[in-house]
Design an enzyme around this catalytic site. Structure first.
Site, PDB file in Angstrom:
ATOM      1  N   THR A 124       0.952  -1.277  -0.003  1.00 17.45           N
ATOM      2  CA  THR A 124      -0.052   0.090   0.049  1.00 17.45           C
ATOM      3  C   THR A 124       0.846   1.374  -0.052  1.00 17.45           C
ATOM      4  OG1 THR A 124      -1.522   1.256   1.399  1.00 17.45           O
ATOM      5  CG2 THR A 124      -0.194  -0.228   2.478  1.00 17.45           C
ATOM      6  N   ASP A 125       0.256   2.408  -0.316  1.00 18.83           N
ATOM      7  CA  ASP A 125       0.764   3.573  -0.271  1.00 18.83           C
ATOM      8  C   ASP A 125       0.994   3.918   0.741  1.00 18.83           C
ATOM      9  OD1 ASP A 125      -1.830   4.156  -0.040  1.00 18.83           O
ATOM     10  OD2 ASP A 125      -1.787   5.353  -1.947  1.00 18.83           O
ATOM     11  N   GLU A 126       0.100   3.475   1.981  1.00 17.82           N
ATOM     12  CA  GLU A 126       0.024   4.069   3.368  1.00 17.82           C
ATOM     13  C   GLU A 126       1.427   3.823   4.005  1.00 17.82           C
ATOM     14  OE1 GLU A 126      -3.264   3.085   5.805  1.00 17.82           O
ATOM     15  OE2 GLU A 126      -4.827   3.359   4.070  1.00 17.82           O
ATOM     16  N   TYR A 150      -1.855  -0.771  11.136  1.00 21.44           N
ATOM     17  CA  TYR A 150      -2.033  -1.316   9.685  1.00 21.44           C
ATOM     18  C   TYR A 150      -0.957  -1.005   8.733  1.00 21.44           C
ATOM     19  CZ  TYR A 150      -3.134  -1.943   4.727  1.00 21.44           C
ATOM     20  OH  TYR A 150      -3.054  -1.974   3.409  1.00 21.44           O
ATOM     21  N   LYS A 154       2.282  -3.316   7.250  1.00 23.59           N
ATOM     22  CA  LYS A 154       2.625  -3.567   5.783  1.00 23.59           C
ATOM     23  C   LYS A 154       4.022  -3.192   5.649  1.00 23.59           C
ATOM     24  CE  LYS A 154       0.119  -4.711   3.025  1.00 23.59           C
ATOM     25  NZ  LYS A 154      -0.333  -6.156   2.397  1.00 23.59           N
TER      26      LYS A 154
HETATM   27  P1  NAD Z   1      -9.587  -7.823   1.996  1.00 17.51           P
HETATM   28  O1  NAD Z   1      -9.536  -7.253   3.231  1.00 17.51           O
HETATM   29  O2  NAD Z   1     -10.902  -8.004   1.246  1.00 17.51           O
HETATM   30  O3  NAD Z   1      -9.190  -9.621   1.854  1.00 17.51           O
HETATM   31  C1  NAD Z   1      -7.951  -9.947   2.624  1.00 17.51           C
HETATM   32  C2  NAD Z   1      -7.871 -11.590   2.512  1.00 17.51           C
HETATM   33  O4  NAD Z   1      -6.990 -11.915   3.003  1.00 17.51           O
HETATM   34  C3  NAD Z   1      -9.242 -12.236   3.134  1.00 17.51           C
HETATM   35  O5  NAD Z   1      -9.892 -13.014   2.085  1.00 17.51           O
HETATM   36  C4  NAD Z   1      -8.588 -12.894   4.154  1.00 17.51           C
HETATM   37  O6  NAD Z   1      -9.583 -13.948   4.636  1.00 17.51           O
HETATM   38  C5  NAD Z   1      -7.244 -13.085   3.776  1.00 17.51           C
HETATM   39  N1  NAD Z   1      -6.344 -13.333   5.061  1.00 17.51           N
HETATM   40  C6  NAD Z   1      -6.138 -12.527   6.035  1.00 17.51           C
HETATM   41  N2  NAD Z   1      -5.403 -12.991   6.676  1.00 17.51           N
HETATM   42  C7  NAD Z   1      -4.869 -14.127   6.318  1.00 17.51           C
HETATM   43  C8  NAD Z   1      -3.801 -15.167   6.627  1.00 17.51           C
HETATM   44  N3  NAD Z   1      -3.193 -14.915   7.865  1.00 17.51           N
HETATM   45  N4  NAD Z   1      -3.524 -16.318   5.861  1.00 17.51           N
HETATM   46  C9  NAD Z   1      -4.442 -16.409   4.891  1.00 17.51           C
HETATM   47  N5  NAD Z   1      -5.455 -15.467   4.385  1.00 17.51           N
HETATM   48  C10 NAD Z   1      -5.627 -14.382   5.106  1.00 17.51           C
HETATM   49  O7  NAD Z   1      -8.245  -7.199   1.068  1.00 17.51           O
HETATM   50  P2  NAD Z   1      -8.191  -6.293  -0.005  1.00 17.51           P
HETATM   51  O8  NAD Z   1      -8.776  -4.954   0.302  1.00 17.51           O
HETATM   52  O9  NAD Z   1      -8.447  -6.667  -1.179  1.00 17.51           O
HETATM   53  O10 NAD Z   1      -6.516  -5.862   0.127  1.00 17.51           O
HETATM   54  C11 NAD Z   1      -5.533  -6.908  -0.486  1.00 17.51           C
HETATM   55  C12 NAD Z   1      -4.069  -6.575  -0.175  1.00 17.51           C
HETATM   56  O11 NAD Z   1      -4.008  -5.357  -1.099  1.00 17.51           O
HETATM   57  C13 NAD Z   1      -3.744  -6.205   0.984  1.00 17.51           C
HETATM   58  O12 NAD Z   1      -2.453  -6.915   1.113  1.00 17.51           O
HETATM   59  C14 NAD Z   1      -3.863  -4.952   1.169  1.00 17.51           C
HETATM   60  O13 NAD Z   1      -2.854  -4.476   2.160  1.00 17.51           O
HETATM   61  C15 NAD Z   1      -3.621  -4.463  -0.010  1.00 17.51           C
HETATM   62  N6  NAD Z   1      -3.968  -3.115  -0.444  1.00 17.51           N
HETATM   63  C16 NAD Z   1      -5.250  -2.607  -0.335  1.00 17.51           C
HETATM   64  C17 NAD Z   1      -6.010  -1.551  -0.921  1.00 17.51           C
HETATM   65  C18 NAD Z   1      -7.271  -1.306  -0.592  1.00 17.51           C
HETATM   66  O14 NAD Z   1      -7.699  -0.182  -0.929  1.00 17.51           O
HETATM   67  N7  NAD Z   1      -8.114  -2.118  -0.245  1.00 17.51           N
HETATM   68  C19 NAD Z   1      -4.900  -0.564  -1.498  1.00 17.51           C
HETATM   69  C20 NAD Z   1      -3.616  -1.037  -1.672  1.00 17.51           C
HETATM   70  C21 NAD Z   1      -2.977  -2.077  -1.059  1.00 17.51           C
HETATM   71  O1  DAU Z   2      -4.219   3.835   0.538  1.00 18.56           O
HETATM   72  C1  DAU Z   2      -4.426   2.247   0.305  1.00 18.56           C
HETATM   73  C2  DAU Z   2      -5.131   1.773   1.618  1.00 18.56           C
HETATM   74  O2  DAU Z   2      -6.658   2.209   1.305  1.00 18.56           O
HETATM   75  C3  DAU Z   2      -5.160   0.249   1.900  1.00 18.56           C
HETATM   76  O3  DAU Z   2      -3.690  -0.080   2.040  1.00 18.56           O
HETATM   77  C4  DAU Z   2      -6.086  -0.188   2.876  1.00 18.56           C
HETATM   78  O4  DAU Z   2      -6.209  -1.336   2.941  1.00 18.56           O
HETATM   79  C5  DAU Z   2      -7.486   0.291   2.667  1.00 18.56           C
HETATM   80  O5  DAU Z   2      -8.374  -0.031   3.694  1.00 18.56           O
HETATM   81  C6  DAU Z   2      -7.474   1.985   2.180  1.00 18.56           C
HETATM   82  O6  DAU Z   2      -7.206   2.753   3.510  1.00 18.56           O
HETATM   83  P1  DAU Z   2      -7.914   4.162   3.712  1.00 18.56           P
HETATM   84  O7  DAU Z   2      -7.826   4.354   5.390  1.00 18.56           O
HETATM   85  O8  DAU Z   2      -7.677   4.831   2.802  1.00 18.56           O
HETATM   86  O9  DAU Z   2      -9.507   3.580   3.537  1.00 18.56           O
HETATM   87  P2  DAU Z   2     -10.881   3.569   4.282  1.00 18.56           P
HETATM   88  O10 DAU Z   2     -12.148   3.205   3.117  1.00 18.56           O
HETATM   89  O11 DAU Z   2     -11.087   3.058   5.452  1.00 18.56           O
HETATM   90  O12 DAU Z   2     -10.943   5.147   4.235  1.00 18.56           O
HETATM   91  C7  DAU Z   2     -10.970   6.160   3.189  1.00 18.56           C
HETATM   92  C8  DAU Z   2     -11.021   7.457   3.695  1.00 18.56           C
HETATM   93  O13 DAU Z   2     -12.548   7.442   4.115  1.00 18.56           O
HETATM   94  C9  DAU Z   2     -10.227   7.865   4.857  1.00 18.56           C
HETATM   95  O14 DAU Z   2      -9.913   9.247   4.882  1.00 18.56           O
HETATM   96  C10 DAU Z   2     -11.218   7.495   6.105  1.00 18.56           C
HETATM   97  C11 DAU Z   2     -12.706   8.222   5.487  1.00 18.56           C
HETATM   98  N1  DAU Z   2     -13.796   7.455   6.080  1.00 18.56           N
HETATM   99  C12 DAU Z   2     -13.561   5.990   6.180  1.00 18.56           C
HETATM  100  C13 DAU Z   2     -14.819   5.188   6.636  1.00 18.56           C
HETATM  101  C14 DAU Z   2     -14.599   3.879   6.921  1.00 18.56           C
HETATM  102  C15 DAU Z   2     -14.838   8.070   6.591  1.00 18.56           C
HETATM  103  O15 DAU Z   2     -14.881   9.436   6.674  1.00 18.56           O
HETATM  104  N2  DAU Z   2     -15.797   7.482   7.159  1.00 18.56           N
HETATM  105  C16 DAU Z   2     -16.009   6.041   7.413  1.00 18.56           C
HETATM  106  O16 DAU Z   2     -16.871   5.484   7.720  1.00 18.56           O
END
Ligand code: NAD
Ligand code: DAU
Length: 343
Positions: A124-126, A150, A154
């Site tokens: 992630t960019d975070e 988190y 990562k």
């Molecule tokens: P998600 O939360 O939807 O799914 C995560 C999956 O991982 C689930 O199916 C869960 O059961 C599985 N999992 C968790 N712990 C596990 C373990 N110990 N062993 C095996 N499986 C396990 O995730 P997502 O939002 O699709 O994100 C996928 C990846 O991309 C993550 O690595 C996340 O950090 C990264 N990422 C997410 C975002 C975003 O915006 N969601 C952005 C950038 C990077």
């Molecule tokens: O940047 C990549 C990341 O993006 C991933 O690595 C993470 O797994 C993914 O969860 C996401 O993180 P964010 O914190 O950016 O996503 P989230 O959807 O939780 O929140 C997006 C923005 O919205 C953040 O500034 C917080 C705000 N927010 C979120 C929720 C859930 C609200 O204002 N209200 C809410 O209820």
């Protein structure tokens, strides 16, 4: 190719498995997933009987589960498995360390032992912390400065990847992406939470004033980026994945309200997320220049398609929202401000 996808029952992992099976008719996929609250095999119901797909339930932090899934060996591991929700990490960081750090280490050990030809770490960019305006960008060289448990977890996993490459020449590539959006995203994240709350006639909780911003990538664009990195990425390198489509939370809230024909009365301004990063902005030039990738989906179009999907798939998200999510909501959300000392 035979590919081990970890976390393939989650949002992006399941989209990637479907993308690969369709695009590469001779590729095989093994999906290793622990099925945490975020893992949902319904995301894969249309391909579960595909003879080129196998599901193994297991934990990436357990070497025996990883060995079982890999069998005699795979060409690549793509590590999507993670604990992913920032708010959950603030309430209880432990599982994030287990999966995002120790789980990554366990996979790296399998690669180091020669059980996989390469590993792509989905991150992630975070890990870079935050930018203060939309012009400042994270490059691959930006120093890690994570704000939440988190993103710190990562970052720990990503640093193990670079250390394994430098120390043992373990074949691994790290990716840092901006925020994903699209179908099948668990309804705790901003876009699906707001869409489903509005569809249920509930209010939508904007943290602080909604002036923080994120950069957004549609699922298919991220799948294409990982495809390019898997096949053409240089081992030991790091690639940022970004679209330069940056929107404040308030701008997104307005767009979702408009798409669902609702007005601003639905907004509830709530206490801000502790340690809330102001902005994320990714410089994707290296990926575009060196691997020829470019994003195709415009945010307004992708958002409209996503909201349409949630409108048409109520059964999918209603089951989630009435199950584990409801328990989480009752325990942590109803008294969120108290739990987070925001009062
Ligand atoms: P998600 O939360 O939807 O799914 C995560 C999956 O991982 C689930 O199916 C869960 O059961 C599985 N999992 C968790 N712990 C596990 C373990 N110990 N062993 C095996 N499986 C396990 O995730 P997502 O939002 O699709 O994100 C996928 C990846 O991309 C993550 O690595 C996340 O950090 C990264 N990422 C997410 C975002 C975003 O915006 N969601 C952005 C950038 C990077
Ligand atoms: O940047 C990549 C990341 O993006 C991933 O690595 C993470 O797994 C993914 O969860 C996401 O993180 P964010 O914190 O950016 O996503 P989230 O959807 O939780 O929140 C997006 C923005 O919205 C953040 O500034 C917080 C705000 N927010 C979120 C929720 C859930 C609200 O204002 N209200 C809410 O209820």
């Amino acid at each position: 190719m035979k590919i081990l996808v970890t976390g393939g029952a989650g949002f992006m992992g399941s989209n990637f498995i479907k993308y690969v099976l369709e695009k590469y008719p001779d590729y095989e996929i093994i999906n290793l997933d622990k099925l945490t609250y975020a893992g949902n095999l319904e995301n894969l119901s249309d391909i579960e009987k595909n003879p080129r797909y196998i599901f193994v339930r297991g934990d990436i932090a357990k070497a025996e589960d990883v060995a079982k899934a890999i069998g005699a060996g795979v060409d690549a591991i793509i590590n999507y498995a993670a604990e992913t929700h920032v708010d959950r990490s603030i309430l209880d960081p432990r599982a994030f360390l287990d999966t995002d750090i120790y789980g990554t280490y366990t996979l790296l050990e399998a690669v180091r032992a020669g059980k996989a030809g390469r590993m792509v770490q989905i991150s992630t960019d975070e890990v870079f912390g935050m930018v203060h305006d939309r012009e400042e960008e994270f490059t691959e060289e930006t120093r890690f400065d994570p704000s939440s448990p988190y993103s710190a977890s990562k970052a720990g996993g990503d640093l193990m990847c670079s250390a394994y490459f430098r120390t043992y020449r373990t074949p691994v590539i790290v990716t840092h992406s901006c925020n994903f959006y699209g179908p099948n995203q668990y309804p705790e994240k901003l876009i699906p939470l707001f869409a489903t709350n509005l569809l249920e006639g509930k209010k939508i909780p904007v943290y602080g004033q909604g002036d923080q911003f994120r950069e957004w990538i549609f699922v298919s664009d991220h799948c294409q980026a990982i495809d390019a990195i898997l096949h053409r990425g240089v081992l030991g390198e790091v690639y940022n994945i970004g679209t330069r489509q940056r929107k404040s939370n308030f701008e997104i809230t307005e767009l979702i309200l408009n798409l669902l024909g609702k007005d601003e009365d639905q907004i509830e301004y709530v206490g801000d997320r502790p340690g809330h990063d102001f902005g994320y902005a990714v410089n994707p030039d290296k990926l575009m220049r060196e691997l020829g990738w470019k994003p195709e989906v415009d945010f307004a179009e992708g958002l409209a398609a996503t909201i349409e999907w949630y409108k048409n798939n109520e059964a999918w998200w209603k089951k989630i929202k009435s199950g584990e999510y409801q328990k989480y909501f009752e325990k942590n959300y109803a008294n969120r401000e108290e739990l987070l000392n925001l009062k």
